[in-house]
Design a protein around this motif. Structure first.
Motif, short mmCIF file in Angstrom:
data_model
loop_
_atom_site.label_atom_id
_atom_site.label_comp_id
_atom_site.label_asym_id
_atom_site.label_seq_id
_atom_site.Cartn_x
_atom_site.Cartn_y
_atom_site.Cartn_z
N TRP A 101 0.84 -1.21 0.00
CA TRP A 101 0.00 0.00 0.00
C TRP A 101 0.87 1.26 0.00
N PHE A 102 1.99 1.22 0.74
CA PHE A 102 2.92 2.34 0.75
C PHE A 102 3.59 2.48 -0.62
N ARG A 103 4.05 1.38 -1.18
CA ARG A 103 4.78 1.42 -2.44
C ARG A 103 3.92 1.95 -3.59
N VAL A 104 2.64 1.62 -3.60
CA VAL A 104 1.79 2.09 -4.69
C VAL A 104 1.20 3.48 -4.41
N GLY A 105 1.43 4.00 -3.21
CA GLY A 105 1.00 5.36 -2.90
C GLY A 105 -0.35 5.47 -2.22
N TRP A 106 -0.90 4.38 -1.72
CA TRP A 106 -2.18 4.42 -1.02
C TRP A 106 -2.00 4.81 0.44
N ARG A 107 -0.76 4.82 0.92
CA ARG A 107 -0.43 5.31 2.26
C ARG A 107 0.87 6.10 2.15
N TYR A 151 -3.98 5.01 -10.48
CA TYR A 151 -3.40 4.01 -9.59
C TYR A 151 -2.99 2.76 -10.35
N LYS A 152 -3.80 2.39 -11.32
CA LYS A 152 -3.49 1.21 -12.13
C LYS A 152 -2.14 1.38 -12.82
N GLN A 153 -1.92 2.56 -13.40
CA GLN A 153 -0.65 2.82 -14.07
C GLN A 153 0.52 2.77 -13.09
N LYS A 154 0.32 3.36 -11.91
CA LYS A 154 1.37 3.34 -10.88
C LYS A 154 1.67 1.90 -10.46
N CYS A 155 0.62 1.10 -10.27
CA CYS A 155 0.81 -0.30 -9.86
C CYS A 155 1.58 -1.08 -10.91
N LYS A 156 1.29 -0.83 -12.17
CA LYS A 156 2.02 -1.51 -13.25
C LYS A 156 3.51 -1.20 -13.15
#
Length: 124
Positions: A32-38, A95-100
């Motif tokens: 969650w931290f790595r993808v920017g949700w926290r 978020y999808k692009q960031k997760c990729k």
């Protein structure tokens, strides 16, 4: 069985919701931290999730909106799809692009199943 949130997330695919022990919760917190949700790696108690309920804060303000419009789900509202939904889908795509970019293939697959089928889930 299905457990779809107001915003179209699928709890039964979510690694945070499915986490059963401290190690799985820690992995979810780091992800969650790595993808920017926290903005930091939070504690296991903070990352633990039992699903959305009407007493939780909704990032997209959908809980308050459904109450105000006297519907149980967004797709039951005469305003659906509204600006809140459109903005949520745009944000979700970002978020999808960031997760990729930052996830392993396995992590991305899990997050895609849980969070990136919102539009289809909302229409159910």
């Amino acid at each position: 069985m299905e457990k779809i949130t107001l915003c179209g997330d699928d709890c039964l695919q979510c690694p945070r919701y499915l986490a059963k022990n401290a190690e799985e919760l820690s992995k979810a917190a780091e992800l969650w931290f790595r993808v920017g949700w926290r903005d930091r790696i939070i504690s296991n108690d903070e990352i633990m999730c039992t699903g959305c309920t009407s007493h939780k804060q909704c990032t997209y303000q959908l809980v308050d909106c459904t109450k105000a419009n006297n519907v149980r789900k967004c797709n039951q509202c005469k305003k659906f799809p509204c600006e809140k939904i459109t903005n949520m889908l745009i944000r979700s795509d970002e978020y999808k692009q960031k997760c990729k970019a930052v996830c392993t293939q396995e992590e991305y697959r899990m997050l895609e199943a849980a969070f990136f089928n919102k539009e289809n889930n909302l229409k159910k």
